[in-house]
Design a protein around this motif. Structure first.
Motif, short mmCIF file in Angstrom:
data_model
loop_
_atom_site.label_atom_id
_atom_site.label_comp_id
_atom_site.label_asym_id
_atom_site.label_seq_id
_atom_site.Cartn_x
_atom_site.Cartn_y
_atom_site.Cartn_z
N PRO A 106 0.81 -1.22 0.00
CA PRO A 106 0.00 0.00 0.00
C PRO A 106 0.84 1.28 0.00
O PRO A 106 0.44 2.29 -0.58
CB PRO A 106 -0.82 -0.12 1.29
CG PRO A 106 -0.88 -1.57 1.58
CD PRO A 106 0.43 -2.11 1.12
N TRP A 109 1.94 1.56 -3.73
CA TRP A 109 0.82 1.97 -4.59
C TRP A 109 0.46 3.44 -4.39
O TRP A 109 0.29 4.19 -5.35
CB TRP A 109 -0.42 1.12 -4.31
CG TRP A 109 -0.36 -0.31 -4.77
CD1 TRP A 109 -0.46 -1.43 -3.99
CD2 TRP A 109 -0.20 -0.79 -6.10
NE1 TRP A 109 -0.38 -2.56 -4.75
CE2 TRP A 109 -0.22 -2.21 -6.06
CE3 TRP A 109 -0.05 -0.16 -7.34
CZ2 TRP A 109 -0.10 -2.99 -7.20
CZ3 TRP A 109 0.08 -0.94 -8.47
CH2 TRP A 109 0.06 -2.34 -8.40
N PRO A 128 -2.49 -6.27 -3.75
CA PRO A 128 -3.03 -5.56 -4.91
C PRO A 128 -3.54 -4.17 -4.54
O PRO A 128 -3.88 -3.92 -3.38
CB PRO A 128 -4.18 -6.46 -5.38
CG PRO A 128 -4.61 -7.18 -4.15
CD PRO A 128 -3.36 -7.40 -3.36
N TYR A 129 -3.58 -3.29 -5.52
CA TYR A 129 -4.09 -1.94 -5.26
C TYR A 129 -5.58 -1.97 -4.95
O TYR A 129 -6.35 -2.63 -5.64
CB TYR A 129 -3.84 -1.02 -6.46
CG TYR A 129 -4.53 0.31 -6.30
CD1 TYR A 129 -4.07 1.24 -5.37
CD2 TYR A 129 -5.67 0.62 -7.04
CE1 TYR A 129 -4.71 2.44 -5.18
CE2 TYR A 129 -6.33 1.83 -6.87
CZ TYR A 129 -5.84 2.74 -5.94
OH TYR A 129 -6.49 3.93 -5.74
N ARG A 130 -5.97 -1.25 -3.91
CA ARG A 130 -7.38 -1.07 -3.59
C ARG A 130 -7.60 0.39 -3.26
O ARG A 130 -6.90 0.95 -2.43
CB ARG A 130 -7.80 -1.92 -2.39
CG ARG A 130 -7.79 -3.42 -2.65
CD ARG A 130 -8.29 -4.18 -1.44
NE ARG A 130 -9.68 -3.85 -1.14
CZ ARG A 130 -10.34 -4.31 -0.07
NH1 ARG A 130 -9.70 -5.09 0.79
NH2 ARG A 130 -11.59 -4.00 0.14
N PRO A 131 -8.58 1.03 -3.90
CA PRO A 131 -8.87 2.42 -3.55
C PRO A 131 -9.50 2.51 -2.17
O PRO A 131 -9.95 1.51 -1.60
CB PRO A 131 -9.85 2.86 -4.64
CG PRO A 131 -10.52 1.59 -5.08
CD PRO A 131 -9.46 0.52 -4.96
N ARG A 132 -9.55 3.72 -1.63
CA ARG A 132 -10.16 3.94 -0.33
C ARG A 132 -11.63 3.53 -0.37
O ARG A 132 -12.36 3.90 -1.29
CB ARG A 132 -10.04 5.42 0.05
CG ARG A 132 -10.50 5.74 1.46
CD ARG A 132 -10.37 7.24 1.72
NE ARG A 132 -10.77 7.58 3.07
CZ ARG A 132 -9.93 7.68 4.09
NH1 ARG A 132 -8.63 7.46 3.90
NH2 ARG A 132 -10.36 8.01 5.30
N GLY A 133 -12.07 2.74 0.60
CA GLY A 133 -13.44 2.26 0.62
C GLY A 133 -14.38 3.20 1.36
O GLY A 133 -13.95 4.17 2.00
N PRO A 137 -11.91 0.19 7.47
CA PRO A 137 -11.47 -1.19 7.21
C PRO A 137 -11.77 -2.15 8.36
O PRO A 137 -12.15 -3.31 8.12
CB PRO A 137 -9.96 -1.04 6.98
CG PRO A 137 -9.81 0.35 6.45
CD PRO A 137 -10.84 1.17 7.18
#
Length: 217
Positions: A106, A109, A128-133, A137
């Protein structure tokens, strides 16, 4: 600089950061994860150096011989990215390719996302890349009647610390062996192949981990 790794400390973003480096050429930053150190990249450092790169693997903020601020709010992604930007400045580099493994991913990324002027390429390993949810979390991390995700186990101050500090060497040795490719598959505990990362409510993070008398070569 030779392909043989060397060690030193530099000032970056208000902390002293220990790093291991090798080679000359375009800069590659290597960000480790948990529960690791820059030592995790010991095989990649000389390989990158021999390929014509300047490879640098820091102990990330809070780990190893790098400073570890006490305040929890000093460990945001913005702080960690700031450490990497400051590291480029300390190394006299305008740009770098940044690689991250596990919780270093993270950082890699988002460093490339927020500062594309400084990070011209990004490599993510096992993260893997994950955008802000849309939600916090910790609100969506898995938990059941019997177990909780390890990051939830870490949320209550003093609980994990009490477990690990009973025998720090045993704790770190158990973790590093049990998450390695040399450890046999296990059915229970955090490293279970069917419930990876889950800590039993009536146990601890180290339950089910192996600690052999002799380590692999």
């Amino acid at each position: 600089m030779t392909t043989e790794p060397t060690h030193r400390a530099v000032a970056t973003n208000g902390i002293r950061m220990h790093l291991t480096e090798a080679g000359t050429g375009p800069l590659v930053l290597l960000c480790h994860g948990f529960p690791e150190l820059g030592y995790s990249w010991r095989h990649q450092l000389p390989a990158l150096a021999e390929a014509g790169f300047r490879a640098v693997a820091p102990d990330m903020r809070g780990y190893g011989r790098t400073d570890r601020p006490e305040a929890i709010d000093q460990y945001t992604l913005l702080h960690l990215i700031g450490d990497m930007v400051g590291l480029l400045d300390a190394l006299g580099a305008d740009q770098a390719v940044i690689a991250g493994h596990d919780w270093g991913a993270p950082v890699a990324w988002h460093a490339a996302l927020l500062r594309p002027d400084r990070f011209r390429g990004v490599i993510g390993l096992s993260g893997p890349y994950r955008p802000r949810g849309p939600v916090r979390p910790t609100n969506v991390m898995p938990q059941s009647a019997d177990a909780v995700f390890y990051q939830l186990y870490f949320q209550t101050p003093g609980v994990a610390e009490a477990e690990f500090e009973q025998d720090v060497r045993h704790a770190i040795r158990s973790m590093l062996y049990s998450i390695s490719g040399d450890a046999p598959a296990r059915e229970g505990g955090v490293t279970s192949i069917v419930a990876v990362g889950m800590v039993r409510r009536k146990g601890g993070f180290l339950d089910g981990m192996a600690n052999p008398a002799a380590l692999p070569s």
